[in-house]
Design a protein around this motif. Sequence first.
Motif, short mmCIF file in Angstrom:
data_model
loop_
_atom_site.label_atom_id
_atom_site.label_comp_id
_atom_site.label_asym_id
_atom_site.label_seq_id
_atom_site.Cartn_x
_atom_site.Cartn_y
_atom_site.Cartn_z
N GLU A 93 43.49 50.72 33.33
CA GLU A 93 43.34 49.78 34.42
C GLU A 93 44.28 50.08 35.59
O GLU A 93 44.25 49.40 36.60
CB GLU A 93 43.60 48.36 33.91
N PRO A 105 41.57 40.32 36.80
CA PRO A 105 40.40 40.94 37.41
C PRO A 105 40.25 42.39 36.92
O PRO A 105 41.22 43.01 36.50
CB PRO A 105 40.74 40.92 38.89
N TRP A 106 39.03 42.89 36.98
CA TRP A 106 38.80 44.29 36.61
C TRP A 106 38.86 45.14 37.86
O TRP A 106 38.23 44.80 38.87
CB TRP A 106 37.45 44.45 35.93
N THR A 107 39.64 46.21 37.79
CA THR A 107 39.81 47.05 38.96
C THR A 107 38.69 48.07 39.05
O THR A 107 38.52 48.89 38.14
CB THR A 107 41.16 47.78 38.90
N LEU A 108 37.96 48.01 40.13
CA LEU A 108 36.86 48.94 40.32
C LEU A 108 37.40 50.29 40.79
O LEU A 108 37.12 51.32 40.22
CB LEU A 108 35.90 48.34 41.35
N ILE A 168 40.22 47.55 44.52
CA ILE A 168 39.02 46.74 44.70
C ILE A 168 38.74 46.12 43.35
O ILE A 168 38.57 46.83 42.36
CB ILE A 168 37.84 47.61 45.16
N GLU A 169 38.73 44.79 43.31
CA GLU A 169 38.70 44.15 42.01
C GLU A 169 37.51 43.22 41.83
O GLU A 169 36.96 42.71 42.79
CB GLU A 169 39.99 43.33 41.82
N ILE A 170 37.12 43.06 40.59
CA ILE A 170 36.11 42.05 40.25
C ILE A 170 36.82 40.95 39.47
O ILE A 170 37.31 41.22 38.36
CB ILE A 170 34.98 42.65 39.38
N PRO A 171 36.91 39.76 40.02
CA PRO A 171 37.70 38.72 39.37
C PRO A 171 37.19 38.38 37.96
O PRO A 171 36.00 38.54 37.69
CB PRO A 171 37.54 37.51 40.29
N TYR A 172 38.08 37.95 37.11
CA TYR A 172 37.79 37.50 35.74
C TYR A 172 37.35 38.60 34.78
O TYR A 172 37.39 38.44 33.57
CB TYR A 172 36.68 36.42 35.70
N MET A 173 36.91 39.70 35.33
CA MET A 173 36.17 40.66 34.51
C MET A 173 37.02 41.27 33.40
O MET A 173 36.56 41.46 32.27
CB MET A 173 35.66 41.77 35.45
N ARG A 219 36.40 55.10 34.45
CA ARG A 219 35.42 54.66 35.44
C ARG A 219 34.19 55.57 35.50
O ARG A 219 33.06 55.12 35.67
CB ARG A 219 36.08 54.56 36.81
#
Lengths: 467, 337
Positions: free
Chosen positions: A254, A265-268, A283-288, A332
């Motif tokens: 991560e 959040p999950w980091t894209l 760039i993150e997707i929250p909660y993921m 990724r």
Amino acid sequence: MEELMLARIQFASTTLFHFIFVPLSIGLAFIIAIMQSMYVIKKQEIYKKMTKFWGIFFLINFAVGVVTGIIQEFQFGMNWSDYSRFVGDVFGPPLAIEALLAFFVESTFIGLWVFGWDKLPKKLHLACIWIVSIGTMLSALWILAANSFMQNPVGYTINNGRAEMNDIVAVLTNEKLWVAFPHTIFGAFTTAAFLVIGVSAWNLLKKREIEFFKRSMTISLIVGLVSGLGIAFSGHSQAAYLIDAQPMKMAAAEGLWEDSEDPAPWTLFANIDVENKESTARIEIPYMLSYLAYGEFSGKIEGMNTLQEKYEKKYGEGDYIPPVKTTFWSFRVMVAAGGLIILLSALGLFLTWRKKIEKSTRYLKWLVPAIFLPYIANSAGWIMSEIGRQPWVVNGLMLTADGVSPNVSSGQILFSLISFSLIYTLLGIVMVYLFIRVIKQGPNEKPKEDISASDPFNAGGLQDAVK
Amino acid sequence: MQLSELWFVLVGVLFVGFVFLEGFDFGVGMSTKFLAKNDLEKRVLINTIGPFWDANEVWLLTAGGAMFAAFPHWYATLFSGYYLPFVVLLLALIARGVAFEFRGKVDSKRWTQTWDWAILLGSILPPFLLGVLFSGLIKGLPIDENMNMHAGFLDIVNVYTVVGGLAFVLLSYLHGLMFITLKTTGSLRERARQAALKMYIASGAVVVLFVVLTAVYTEAFAEKGAILIPVYGLAIVLYLLLYPLLRNKKEGFSFTVTGIIMVLVTSSFFIALFPNVMISSIDIVNNLTVYNAASGDYSLKLMAIVAAIMVPIVLGYTIWSYYVFRKRVTSKEHLEY
């Protein structure tokens, strides 16, 4: 130290190369077994033709998989003798059992399958390919049991300075094994599925043998979608396991230096700065990430800095952070390739259902390069898994640096590295060449030059045969 | 008998099985160069071992795996100490393994010739190297007090080990020729028998030379003479018996006899070694023995149970596969390779 680096390069390269072939073998054996079953049940010649045509790919690929596997077994002793001494007691038995339980089965029944078409009753002959298919999966199970011990050592005690097995049940019920095994097997199925899909797409584009390749494609699209979804679900359980057993790998995957917020959040994407121990431009997707790790939308994840402190307290001074960028990006790449696999197979099945598949030129064109997607995912997955374990060879028990052979010189390793690389490159080229040849020839195999008319062992016959 | 001793026997059995089985397919591999007169005959020869060679090779992999599991120190010392010979062995096995599959896939003379060379080298080098490595084991190797071996070229390659290597190559060739007489017809079958008769003196002489050198260079006879003398004696009696069998075209018996001779010669290494698994030429206190090189009792017992269940099953379907393909191979049927 040079020996260590060379031995690691050799291990990484030979393993990744071996793992180009293994998934395709496992997957193709399964798909061919399905095709031949359909032949036996439906009694349509086209399925026999399919079995034989895709069987050629399987056999060429299997041969390379086997020979590259021999190196895998022997290089533990050659390059990693101290590792072998330390864990042979726990790590060796799965390998030996694999040979007894799976290798013999595969090699014998492949012989029976290849040479037994006219010699065995139909159903018995069909059973042979299913036995081969089960054998390849059993192989994977035992190898992963051994690998899982490296990731998450269980079922041992330390005795006389080495790990000794005291509980085979623990080794075989290792949590890591049961998240890795389905993930790997599903990955193998998609690898074969996408080879069949890609080659079929190419032929559909050329309008060759439409019925043959459409049916091959449908079978493989189903296998592809089902196992694509299987990969996603088992991947999710991998992440949940990682948090538990290898939090450092998870944090590295991560790019997480400090502890995450809650929920995480999950980091894209992120720019990872190893020197300053920070990841910027995320760039993150929250909660993921919380969801991936715990299956719910809350919970925080420990960062590498926290873990490093913990490990130093537990194991003493040292750098316990794996190569972060490699771990981060390979993860990724794997996820992206996996996502594409699911999308493409779902779309393909939809088009097949709408009876539009052979007219969807653009989609078919995507499928040809898509042959490589599973390979990318497989390799990236292993890179993440093995690099993310560093600096440990056996997580928490033995450092990679301590496992290397003390009596082998860098010159020797370099020699073997160069010769194996050369022969592997050659094998790779030959295999691609043969695959392309088989694809171009198509399923209507031309009979070999008609030599069977004369008996070469009679007087005069020899001259005929030479001609 | 202790578990570790049992496993020494089992590892020995796996190597013996390997030499017996892969021995003849190495021999068949050599015959593609020395016996076959044209491409069709080559293909017939390769197809005689087509369904079997892969499974035969698994005996070696299983032996390696069993060594790793039952005697981690033996495995570690042997493979790291014999580093370069193992690299060459692996290269040879790789080339051989793919050559069978690849050679028939393209109709081009250069293509098949390339793979024919791979088959030849891949069939001569492995038995040669295994002979060299086994002989080295009983002669003794420079193993230090940490169980690590630091061998120079001459420690590994010397008169004794080279003769050991040659003995394995020639015996494999002979054994392979016998297999060919069983599996082919017509002139190929007859020429294999003739070639065996020609090879008879040469291979016998090398084996006898090897036994003599064993007495000169190793402690084997001093320590295990009571068992080794009858073993070699039996091998020599059988070898003498082979000639009339060959002359009288008793192909089944001849094949059995060459097989038993290979079994006896291979077993003699393990008999000579016991209770050591590797002998140190520096100091005998550095010897690796079945006791100090073995895994813990738990692992040994576990694997003994697995082996007790699996080995009969493996032998069962192996024998069945030989039964399925019991017919002679002729050019009239489908040749896969």
